[in-house]
Enzyme design. Structure first.
Site, PDB file in Angstrom:
ATOM      1  N   ASN A   1      34.547  38.249  96.429  1.00 55.04           N
ATOM      2  CA  ASN A   1      35.517  39.136  97.209  1.00 55.04           C
ATOM      3  C   ASN A   1      35.415  38.949  98.485  1.00 55.04           C
ATOM      4  O   ASN A   1      34.363  38.374  99.029  1.00 55.04           O
ATOM      5  CB  ASN A   1      34.872  40.563  96.893  1.00 55.04           C
ATOM      6  CG  ASN A   1      35.069  40.896  95.471  1.00 55.04           C
ATOM      7  OD1 ASN A   1      34.131  40.610  94.799  1.00 55.04           O
ATOM      8  ND2 ASN A   1      35.933  41.945  95.162  1.00 55.04           N
TER       9      ASN A   1
ATOM     10  N   HIS B   1      42.064  45.237  96.295  1.00 58.08           N
ATOM     11  CA  HIS B   1      40.734  44.402  95.978  1.00 58.08           C
ATOM     12  C   HIS B   1      41.101  42.970  96.072  1.00 58.08           C
ATOM     13  O   HIS B   1      41.887  42.464  95.330  1.00 58.08           O
ATOM     14  CB  HIS B   1      40.577  44.739  94.393  1.00 58.08           C
ATOM     15  CG  HIS B   1      39.502  44.033  93.874  1.00 58.08           C
ATOM     16  ND1 HIS B   1      38.132  44.940  93.473  1.00 58.08           N
ATOM     17  CD2 HIS B   1      39.127  42.721  93.254  1.00 58.08           C
ATOM     18  CE1 HIS B   1      37.364  43.872  92.802  1.00 58.08           C
ATOM     19  NE2 HIS B   1      37.970  42.546  92.757  1.00 58.08           N
TER      20      HIS B   1
ATOM     21  N   HIS C   1      39.896  38.840  96.636  1.00 58.65           N
ATOM     22  CA  HIS C   1      39.121  37.820  96.582  1.00 58.65           C
ATOM     23  C   HIS C   1      39.515  36.694  97.620  1.00 58.65           C
ATOM     24  O   HIS C   1      40.800  36.678  97.801  1.00 58.65           O
ATOM     25  CB  HIS C   1      38.883  37.162  94.847  1.00 58.65           C
ATOM     26  CG  HIS C   1      38.197  37.946  94.284  1.00 58.65           C
ATOM     27  ND1 HIS C   1      37.091  37.705  93.909  1.00 58.65           N
ATOM     28  CD2 HIS C   1      38.474  39.490  93.639  1.00 58.65           C
ATOM     29  CE1 HIS C   1      36.562  38.811  92.969  1.00 58.65           C
ATOM     30  NE2 HIS C   1      37.515  39.857  92.722  1.00 58.65           N
TER      31      HIS C   1
ATOM     32  N   CYS D   1      35.021  36.338  88.915  1.00 61.63           N
ATOM     33  CA  CYS D   1      35.024  36.693  87.501  1.00 61.63           C
ATOM     34  C   CYS D   1      34.876  35.555  86.803  1.00 61.63           C
ATOM     35  O   CYS D   1      35.699  34.683  86.666  1.00 61.63           O
ATOM     36  CB  CYS D   1      36.401  37.414  86.962  1.00 61.63           C
ATOM     37  SG  CYS D   1      36.586  37.876  85.446  1.00 61.63           S
TER      38      CYS D   1
ATOM     39  N   ARG E   1      28.258  44.843  91.303  1.00 61.18           N
ATOM     40  CA  ARG E   1      29.183  44.515  90.133  1.00 61.18           C
ATOM     41  C   ARG E   1      30.015  43.504  89.988  1.00 61.18           C
ATOM     42  O   ARG E   1      29.617  42.337  89.172  1.00 61.18           O
ATOM     43  CB  ARG E   1      30.193  45.824  89.754  1.00 61.18           C
ATOM     44  CG  ARG E   1      30.408  45.821  88.131  1.00 61.18           C
ATOM     45  CD  ARG E   1      31.568  44.976  87.952  1.00 61.18           C
ATOM     46  NE  ARG E   1      32.613  45.349  88.528  1.00 61.18           N
ATOM     47  CZ  ARG E   1      33.715  44.515  88.779  1.00 61.18           C
ATOM     48  NH1 ARG E   1      33.844  43.092  88.038  1.00 61.18           N
ATOM     49  NH2 ARG E   1      34.747  44.893  89.446  1.00 61.18           N
ATOM     50  N   ASP E   2      30.911  43.417  90.743  1.00 61.26           N
ATOM     51  CA  ASP E   2      31.647  42.061  90.712  1.00 61.26           C
ATOM     52  C   ASP E   2      31.041  41.015  91.469  1.00 61.26           C
ATOM     53  O   ASP E   2      31.048  39.793  90.817  1.00 61.26           O
ATOM     54  CB  ASP E   2      33.056  42.434  91.618  1.00 61.26           C
ATOM     55  CG  ASP E   2      34.227  41.467  91.567  1.00 61.26           C
ATOM     56  OD1 ASP E   2      33.974  40.308  91.116  1.00 61.26           O
ATOM     57  OD2 ASP E   2      35.326  41.929  91.883  1.00 61.26           O
TER      58      ASP E   2
HETATM   59  P1  HMG Z   1      35.554  41.709  71.595  1.00 58.63           P
HETATM   60  O1  HMG Z   1      34.507  40.516  71.168  1.00 58.63           O
HETATM   61  O2  HMG Z   1      37.071  41.425  71.364  1.00 58.63           O
HETATM   62  O3  HMG Z   1      35.248  42.832  70.876  1.00 58.63           O
HETATM   63  O4  HMG Z   1      35.227  42.006  73.144  1.00 58.63           O
HETATM   64  P2  HMG Z   1      34.334  43.462  69.548  1.00 58.63           P
HETATM   65  O5  HMG Z   1      34.665  45.081  69.764  1.00 58.63           O
HETATM   66  O6  HMG Z   1      34.360  42.541  68.596  1.00 58.63           O
HETATM   67  O7  HMG Z   1      33.001  43.404  70.165  1.00 58.63           O
HETATM   68  C1  HMG Z   1      32.087  42.044  70.236  1.00 58.63           C
HETATM   69  C2  HMG Z   1      30.669  42.443  70.233  1.00 58.63           C
HETATM   70  O8  HMG Z   1      30.365  43.184  71.568  1.00 58.63           O
HETATM   71  C3  HMG Z   1      30.105  43.399  69.240  1.00 58.63           C
HETATM   72  O9  HMG Z   1      28.790  42.977  68.997  1.00 58.63           O
HETATM   73  C4  HMG Z   1      30.289  44.690  70.039  1.00 58.63           C
HETATM   74  O10 HMG Z   1      29.318  45.602  69.267  1.00 58.63           O
HETATM   75  C5  HMG Z   1      29.803  44.544  71.220  1.00 58.63           C
HETATM   76  P3  HMG Z   1      28.286  42.301  67.898  1.00 58.63           P
HETATM   77  O11 HMG Z   1      28.766  42.955  66.563  1.00 58.63           O
HETATM   78  O12 HMG Z   1      28.958  41.070  67.895  1.00 58.63           O
HETATM   79  O13 HMG Z   1      26.883  42.099  67.866  1.00 58.63           O
HETATM   80  N1  HMG Z   1      30.459  45.292  72.090  1.00 58.63           N
HETATM   81  C6  HMG Z   1      29.639  45.911  73.058  1.00 58.63           C
HETATM   82  N2  HMG Z   1      28.349  46.069  73.606  1.00 58.63           N
HETATM   83  C7  HMG Z   1      28.134  46.928  74.503  1.00 58.63           C
HETATM   84  N3  HMG Z   1      28.997  47.585  75.357  1.00 58.63           N
HETATM   85  C8  HMG Z   1      30.485  47.565  75.080  1.00 58.63           C
HETATM   86  C9  HMG Z   1      30.727  46.666  74.076  1.00 58.63           C
HETATM   87  N4  HMG Z   1      31.993  46.601  73.509  1.00 58.63           N
HETATM   88  C10 HMG Z   1      31.768  45.623  72.444  1.00 58.63           C
HETATM   89  N5  HMG Z   1      31.140  48.409  75.843  1.00 58.63           N
HETATM   90  C11 HMG Z   1      35.197  43.272  74.990  1.00 58.63           C
HETATM   91  C12 HMG Z   1      35.990  42.805  73.752  1.00 58.63           C
HETATM   92  C13 HMG Z   1      36.210  44.016  75.795  1.00 58.63           C
HETATM   93  C14 HMG Z   1      33.958  44.345  74.445  1.00 58.63           C
HETATM   94  C15 HMG Z   1      34.643  42.206  75.779  1.00 58.63           C
HETATM   95  O14 HMG Z   1      35.641  41.075  75.885  1.00 58.63           O
HETATM   96  C16 HMG Z   1      33.782  42.532  77.160  1.00 58.63           C
HETATM   97  O15 HMG Z   1      33.065  43.099  77.285  1.00 58.63           O
HETATM   98  N6  HMG Z   1      34.697  41.852  78.204  1.00 58.63           N
HETATM   99  C17 HMG Z   1      34.180  42.234  79.478  1.00 58.63           C
HETATM  100  C18 HMG Z   1      34.424  41.078  80.479  1.00 58.63           C
HETATM  101  C19 HMG Z   1      34.214  41.405  81.939  1.00 58.63           C
HETATM  102  O16 HMG Z   1      33.203  42.256  82.133  1.00 58.63           O
HETATM  103  N7  HMG Z   1      34.958  40.686  82.752  1.00 58.63           N
HETATM  104  C20 HMG Z   1      34.458  40.901  84.146  1.00 58.63           C
HETATM  105  C21 HMG Z   1      35.252  42.171  84.756  1.00 58.63           C
HETATM  106  S1  HMG Z   1      36.748  42.200  85.140  1.00 58.63           S
HETATM  107  C22 HMG Z   1      36.864  41.630  86.882  1.00 58.63           C
HETATM  108  O17 HMG Z   1      35.928  41.318  87.363  1.00 58.63           O
HETATM  109  C23 HMG Z   1      38.163  41.948  87.705  1.00 58.63           C
HETATM  110  C24 HMG Z   1      38.028  42.810  88.678  1.00 58.63           C
HETATM  111  O18 HMG Z   1      36.862  42.900  89.782  1.00 58.63           O
HETATM  112  C25 HMG Z   1      39.241  43.167  89.479  1.00 58.63           C
HETATM  113  C26 HMG Z   1      39.867  41.826  89.973  1.00 58.63           C
HETATM  114  O19 HMG Z   1      39.217  41.153  90.700  1.00 58.63           O
HETATM  115  O20 HMG Z   1      41.012  41.504  89.573  1.00 58.63           O
HETATM  116  C27 HMG Z   1      37.745  44.211  88.163  1.00 58.63           C
HETATM  117 MG    MG Z   2      37.172  41.219  91.405  1.00 60.97          MG
END
Ligand code: HMG
Ligand code: MG
Length: 302
Positions: free
Chosen positions: A249, A207, A209, A240, A15-16
């Site tokens: 990581n 966690h 990196h 990310c 995933r990450d």
């Molecule tokens: P948004 O644009 O504010 O929200 O995104 P929205 O509700 O307006 O949705 C936009 C579009 O996405 C729409 O589609 C929704 O239907 C669709 P459209 O009408 O434009 O065709 N949508 C979805 N589709 C599928 N699955 C869903 C979903 N939700 C909305 N669940 C949102 C807000 C949160 C959805 C977006 O910003 C997002 O998905 N962000 C994810 C970012 C991400 O994954 N980042 C990496 C993970 S975090 C990380 O890596 C850190 C971690 O490892 C820990 C660390 O290292 O610290 C965990």
């Molecule tokens: Mg991470």
């Protein structure tokens, strides 16, 4: 000082790791990679994420990946979900463990999930409620806990406050993330005892990196302060796309090597993790950064 005798590894590569690859990885290769990881004795393998495919196109095949991986007995396969939509997709795919994710930095939260921290907690309230109803296990991530990529200050107390709110929502476990790899052991030594005052340490994972080479030192600082669960990525994959400069990581091989040499058990077979890393190394377009992986490859290349 007593270090834990046994440590749990929470594997992040699929995933990450794969969320941060520039090239799109074939679904078949993701499934094979996770299946290889499943043979290693890892008990926690984060499989994919049900976020917006526009935000993370690399994991747009989450449902197919989740459906096709071999679910090894005793292994949990949590998936990342940002909202109820993601929760519904994850459940339809068969997931029984999820992770919600917010951060200690407002700027990062806005860029990553387009919400304020408070809005994210409100969003997760419904997700965690649904998960509890469905008896689904929930992890809560707190990203940028040791520093933000966008210049806003993050204090240990801010991290603790978000952690407490996530626990109040009903998370089973929290993972405290150094998303951009800026943390140092003295920060870990400050934060973990503050957390331990309000949250049992057996519900906290760390966690790290390894962007600046401090991840393994931070793991050791965590051990010294009683943490016994760490996130890591096979080969050192990870990062990310919404955190500029974030790299992989800490490598699972690096953590396993250190722990095993120190006599700390993990139940994970280092050689089998290396086999999974070697497989994914043949798929991606860059070399793996884990030092222990590199050393094993240099000593016995195939
Ligand atoms: P948004 O644009 O504010 O929200 O995104 P929205 O509700 O307006 O949705 C936009 C579009 O996405 C729409 O589609 C929704 O239907 C669709 P459209 O009408 O434009 O065709 N949508 C979805 N589709 C599928 N699955 C869903 C979903 N939700 C909305 N669940 C949102 C807000 C949160 C959805 C977006 O910003 C997002 O998905 N962000 C994810 C970012 C991400 O994954 N980042 C990496 C993970 S975090 C990380 O890596 C850190 C971690 O490892 C820990 C660390 O290292 O610290 C965990
Ligand atoms: Mg991470």
């Amino acid at each position: 000082m007593t270090l834990p005798k046994r440590v749990t590894i929470f594997e992040m590569g699929a995933r990450d790791g794969l969320q941060n690859e520039k090239a799109l990885i074939a679904t078949d290769d993701k499934v094979r990679y996770i299946d290889l990881l499943s043979e290693s004795g890892l008990q926690w393998i984060e499989a994919t994420s049900f976020v917006s495919p526009k935000a993370i196109p690399q994991l747009a095949d989450a449902a197919e990946v989740f459906a096709r991986i071999r679910k090894a007995p005793g292994v949990r396969y949590p998936v990342l979900v940002p909202n109820l939509r993601g929760y519904t997709r994850a459940r339809e795919a068969g997931a029984d463990a999820i992770a919600v994710f917010t951060a200690a930095s407002e700027n990062f939260t806005k860029r990553n999930i387009n919400m304020t921290i408070d809005e994210s907690l409100e969003t997760f309230r419904d997700v965690v409620r649904a998960a509890q109803r469905d008896k689904v296990w929930v992890r809560g991530y707190v990203s940028t806990a040791f520093g933000s990529p966008f210049g806003d200050a993050v204090s240990a107390q801010m991290v603790v406050d978000v952690c407490v709110k996530l626990m109040e929502l009903g998370c089973d476990e929290l993972s405290i993330g150094d998303t951009i790899g800026v943390g140092v052991p003295s920060q870990v030594a400050t934060l973990v005892p503050l957390l331990a005052r309000v949250i049992p340490l057996d519900r906290i994972a760390l966690h790290f990196h390894d962007t600046r080479g401090t991840a393994l030192a931070n793991v050791y600082a965590g051990l010294e302060h009683g943490v016994a669960k760490f996130d890591s990525s096979s080969g050192g994959l990870g990062g990310c796309p919404y955190a500029p400069g974030a790299t992989g990581n800490v490598g699972t091989e690096d953590v396993l090597y250190m722990l095993h040499q120190m006599g700390i058990e993990t139940g994970v077979d280092l050689a089998k993790v290396r086999a999974a890393s070697r497989f994914i190394a043949g798929v991606i377009d860059h070399t793996l950064t884990s030092k222990a992986y590199q050393a094993m490859e240099a000593a016995s290349p195939v």
